[in-house]
Scaffold this motif. Sequence first.
Motif, PDB file in Angstrom:
ATOM      1  N   VAL A 109       0.833  -1.187   0.000  1.00  0.00           N
ATOM      2  CA  VAL A 109       0.000   0.000   0.000  1.00  0.00           C
ATOM      3  C   VAL A 109       0.869   1.238   0.000  1.00  0.00           C
ATOM      4  CG1 VAL A 109      -1.632   1.348   1.353  1.00  0.00           C
ATOM      5  CG2 VAL A 109      -1.882  -1.142   1.221  1.00  0.00           C
ATOM      6  N   ASN A 110       0.563   2.169  -0.867  1.00  0.00           N
ATOM      7  CA  ASN A 110       1.290   3.436  -0.898  1.00  0.00           C
ATOM      8  C   ASN A 110       0.704   4.348   0.157  1.00  0.00           C
ATOM      9  OD1 ASN A 110       2.471   5.858  -1.383  1.00  0.00           O
ATOM     10  ND2 ASN A 110       1.985   5.914  -3.572  1.00  0.00           N
ATOM     11  N   ASP A 130      -8.559  -4.293  -2.152  1.00  0.00           N
ATOM     12  CA  ASP A 130      -7.691  -4.242  -3.332  1.00  0.00           C
ATOM     13  C   ASP A 130      -6.207  -4.296  -2.969  1.00  0.00           C
ATOM     14  OD1 ASP A 130      -7.081  -1.711  -2.352  1.00  0.00           O
ATOM     15  OD2 ASP A 130      -8.042  -0.626  -4.003  1.00  0.00           O
ATOM     16  N   LYS A 131      -5.917  -4.198  -1.678  1.00  0.00           N
ATOM     17  CA  LYS A 131      -4.547  -4.272  -1.137  1.00  0.00           C
ATOM     18  C   LYS A 131      -3.637  -3.173  -1.676  1.00  0.00           C
ATOM     19  CE  LYS A 131      -4.816  -9.238  -0.253  1.00  0.00           C
ATOM     20  NZ  LYS A 131      -4.204 -10.564  -0.457  1.00  0.00           N
ATOM     21  N   LYS A 132      -4.226  -2.153  -2.249  1.00  0.00           N
ATOM     22  CA  LYS A 132      -3.458  -1.034  -2.777  1.00  0.00           C
ATOM     23  C   LYS A 132      -3.758   0.264  -2.030  1.00  0.00           C
ATOM     24  CE  LYS A 132      -3.453  -2.870  -7.504  1.00  0.00           C
ATOM     25  NZ  LYS A 132      -3.870  -2.606  -8.917  1.00  0.00           N
ATOM     26  N   HIS A 133      -4.860   0.287  -1.311  1.00  0.00           N
ATOM     27  CA  HIS A 133      -5.301   1.521  -0.676  1.00  0.00           C
ATOM     28  C   HIS A 133      -5.685   1.281   0.780  1.00  0.00           C
ATOM     29  CE1 HIS A 133      -6.022   2.215  -5.014  1.00  0.00           C
ATOM     30  NE2 HIS A 133      -5.628   3.452  -4.724  1.00  0.00           N
TER      31      HIS A 133
END
Length: 211
Positions: free
Chosen positions: A2-3, A124-127
């Motif tokens: 995650v960014n 989504d494992k990105k956010h």
Amino acid sequence: MVNRKVIFASLVAASVVIGGSALLYNDTFVAASENVEANTQSIDQPAAVTKEEVLLPPLADQSANTRVAVSSLEEDINIPLDLAEDSAWQSSNLTSNPIIKKAEIQAKKTTYGEEVSVYYTLADKKHEIGISQSSNIYGEEQKAVEDAKAWYAASDLSVQEINGHTAVIENASERKHIHLITDDKFYTVASPGGAADLDYLISIAELIKIN
């Protein structure tokens, strides 16, 4: 991974007024308000900040901040810290991109009071969704509301009542914020990157226990 970098507006989440980072405002708040245009640059070109700065106002004196264990906080924690473990919440089907795990909890004691924030990873494992609680340095709901409204473009801004108090809402494609404000506290539910549905964020804000 995650960014966890977020733009300045994401900071507006916690402490007040200013949010901050939610924001925690110090006694230079008046000066900050007078220079809000310079400090926030433009909504179109926000300044990037690291996750460590989230919920901390850009002009506050960070030297007085002390990271502490959540269990050591004396004030009531009113934001939900266990959404990932709440089976009823998880089965509510409120969104196609729900919270799946708790990423981190941070607590601080500062010159302006206690702050606590929790970060949840989305499916989504990105956010992530960030939720924070800090003091309203104005000591007055409406003053903090008017300040928070000035942070966002009119086209992305709305105001509504949540749990009997005013919520200032930014609904932009690149980020979403809900600032739930009382005389004493400044709460923020944020979606850096705008990946979370606004209705989902509002549902989370409704779980904040207003004393």
